[in-house]
Scaffold this motif. Sequence first.
Motif, short mmCIF file in Angstrom:
data_model
loop_
_atom_site.label_atom_id
_atom_site.label_comp_id
_atom_site.label_asym_id
_atom_site.label_seq_id
_atom_site.Cartn_x
_atom_site.Cartn_y
_atom_site.Cartn_z
N PRO A 60 -2.62 -22.33 31.38
CA PRO A 60 -1.77 -23.16 30.54
C PRO A 60 -1.94 -24.62 30.93
CG PRO A 60 -0.43 -21.70 31.93
CD PRO A 60 -1.86 -21.49 32.30
N ARG A 78 -7.36 -21.94 26.43
CA ARG A 78 -6.26 -22.40 27.26
C ARG A 78 -5.01 -22.48 26.38
NH1 ARG A 78 -10.65 -26.78 28.83
NH2 ARG A 78 -11.39 -25.87 26.90
N ASP A 79 -3.83 -22.34 26.99
CA ASP A 79 -2.58 -22.55 26.26
C ASP A 79 -2.27 -24.04 26.32
OD1 ASP A 79 -1.81 -19.74 25.73
OD2 ASP A 79 -1.81 -19.64 27.91
N LEU A 106 7.72 -22.46 29.61
CA LEU A 106 6.70 -21.90 28.72
C LEU A 106 5.38 -21.69 29.47
CD1 LEU A 106 5.91 -20.98 25.90
CD2 LEU A 106 5.57 -23.39 25.30
N ALA A 107 4.98 -22.67 30.28
CA ALA A 107 3.73 -22.57 31.03
C ALA A 107 3.77 -21.42 32.03
CB ALA A 107 3.43 -23.89 31.73
N LYS A 109 5.51 -18.69 31.74
CA LYS A 109 5.40 -17.45 30.95
C LYS A 109 3.95 -17.20 30.56
CE LYS A 109 7.09 -15.38 26.69
NZ LYS A 109 6.48 -15.61 25.40
N LYS A 110 3.27 -18.23 30.07
CA LYS A 110 1.87 -18.08 29.66
C LYS A 110 0.96 -17.78 30.85
CE LYS A 110 2.32 -18.56 25.28
NZ LYS A 110 1.99 -17.43 24.38
N GLU A 113 1.34 -14.16 31.61
CA GLU A 113 0.63 -13.35 30.62
C GLU A 113 -0.88 -13.35 30.86
OE1 GLU A 113 1.76 -14.97 26.82
OE2 GLU A 113 3.81 -14.22 26.98
N ARG A 114 -1.42 -14.49 31.28
CA ARG A 114 -2.87 -14.63 31.51
C ARG A 114 -3.27 -14.25 32.94
NH1 ARG A 114 -6.24 -17.82 28.33
NH2 ARG A 114 -5.28 -18.82 26.55
#
Length: 191
Positions: A60, A78-79, A106-107, A109-110, A113-114
């Motif tokens: 992220p 990338r997010d 948010l970062a 969380k991402k 996930e990644r």
Amino acid sequence: MKLNSGLENMEKPGKRSIVFVVAAGENGVIGCTDSSGKAGMPWRMASDLKRFRKLTMGKPLIMGRKTHEAIGRALPGRDNIVVTRNRAFKAEGVLVASSLEAALILANKKAHERNAGEIAVIGGGEVFSALLDRAQRIYLSRIHALPRGNTHLFTIDPAQWREKWREKHEPGPGDDTSVSFIVLDRIGPTP
């Protein structure tokens, strides 16, 4: 020329560490804004862009709106999280956060996930300054030039940062000048 990122033979920072990925001239300039207000980079450095891609891929990214606009698009793989107070801001492939705290949530969380160990902060100057106390590592590309610009690098306090790694590269194809790739780690825990 084989481009080294500075990650080889180094322990990785802890899970979901906040890291800065930044390029700065010897005079501290990290960006410039033209008369129309458009932000940009005051140099051409293909080797630094390759390193940036390697350091940020799959992670992220947190950036300010002007940094996103200077890039001109969402960076693939990338997010892309853009922090802006402009509630009407929208861009394809971008996640929008109204505050740095919202961007960090948010970062994280991402990153989870990644399965990414780092959240990369990529600019601009205000975002770097606001998150400096939370950063654990700085991936610095020291551009060996004195460019003109109106956005400057934060002060790197040697009492808080230790140089872990450095490698100098002479100009390659697409480079305006030489560059030193530097990795700095925070001394002690983040506040």
